[in-house]
Scaffold this active site. Structure first.
Site, mmCIF file in Angstrom:
data_model
loop_
_atom_site.group_PDB
_atom_site.id
_atom_site.type_symbol
_atom_site.label_atom_id
_atom_site.label_comp_id
_atom_site.label_asym_id
_atom_site.label_seq_id
_atom_site.Cartn_x
_atom_site.Cartn_y
_atom_site.Cartn_z
ATOM 1 N N CYS A 166 0.845 -1.195 0.000
ATOM 2 C CA CYS A 166 0.000 0.000 0.000
ATOM 3 C C CYS A 166 0.886 1.253 0.000
ATOM 4 O O CYS A 166 1.557 1.539 0.996
ATOM 5 C CB CYS A 166 -0.881 -0.034 1.244
ATOM 6 S SG CYS A 166 -1.655 1.516 1.669
ATOM 7 N N CYS A 218 0.381 3.621 2.922
ATOM 8 C CA CYS A 218 0.981 3.146 4.171
ATOM 9 C C CYS A 218 2.467 3.479 4.214
ATOM 10 O O CYS A 218 2.991 3.913 5.241
ATOM 11 C CB CYS A 218 0.788 1.639 4.325
ATOM 12 S SG CYS A 218 -0.931 1.122 4.520
#
Length: 131
Positions: free
Chosen positions: A47, A50
């Site tokens: 991600c 993230c």
């Protein structure tokens, strides 16, 4: 006091969450950071949000003088997270994306920063301050 970290995965979340909850009254802020798992081949999260938010969150929390507990919860690989029946997509967390930073207070979600804002230092500070 430095930030107290708790680490959880889908498989051990309930046990770690219980320990986190039992220690919650001792802290100014209790936060849960939901993240995507890291890819074993690259050691980076699948991600990109993230990857961007995680270091900012840690640095911001470490710079604050308050007693803070942070439960880092890894949501799984991409197919696991994308499943609409993922347990964290329903009550009590109702997640729509990762990363999500939640302020947990009195056994409920008191505030949250979603994936598009979890990397913003001022918003992290405001969440900790409960503003």
């Amino acid at each position: 006091m430095p930030v107290k970290y708790f680490d959880a995965t889908l498989s051990n979340f309930d046990a770690v969450f219980e320990q986190f909850r039992s220690e919650a009254p001792q802290n100014k802020a209790n936060l849960i950071l939901f993240l995507a798992d890291k890819d074993p081949a690259t050691n980076l999260s699948w991600c990109p949000d993230c990857v961007r938010a995680e270091p900012v969150i840690y640095k911001t929390l470490e710079s604050l003088p308050d007693d803070i507990a942070l439960l880092k919860a890894n949501a799984g690989d991409r197919p696991t997270w994308r499943n609409p029946q993922h347990p964290w997509r329903v009550k009590p967390f109702k997640l729509t994306g990762v990363p999500t930073l939640i302020r947990w207070e009195n056994d409920t979600v008191k505030g949250r920063l979603e994936d598009y804002e979890a990397h913003l230092k001022k918003k992290i500070e405001a969440l900790v301050a409960d503003k």
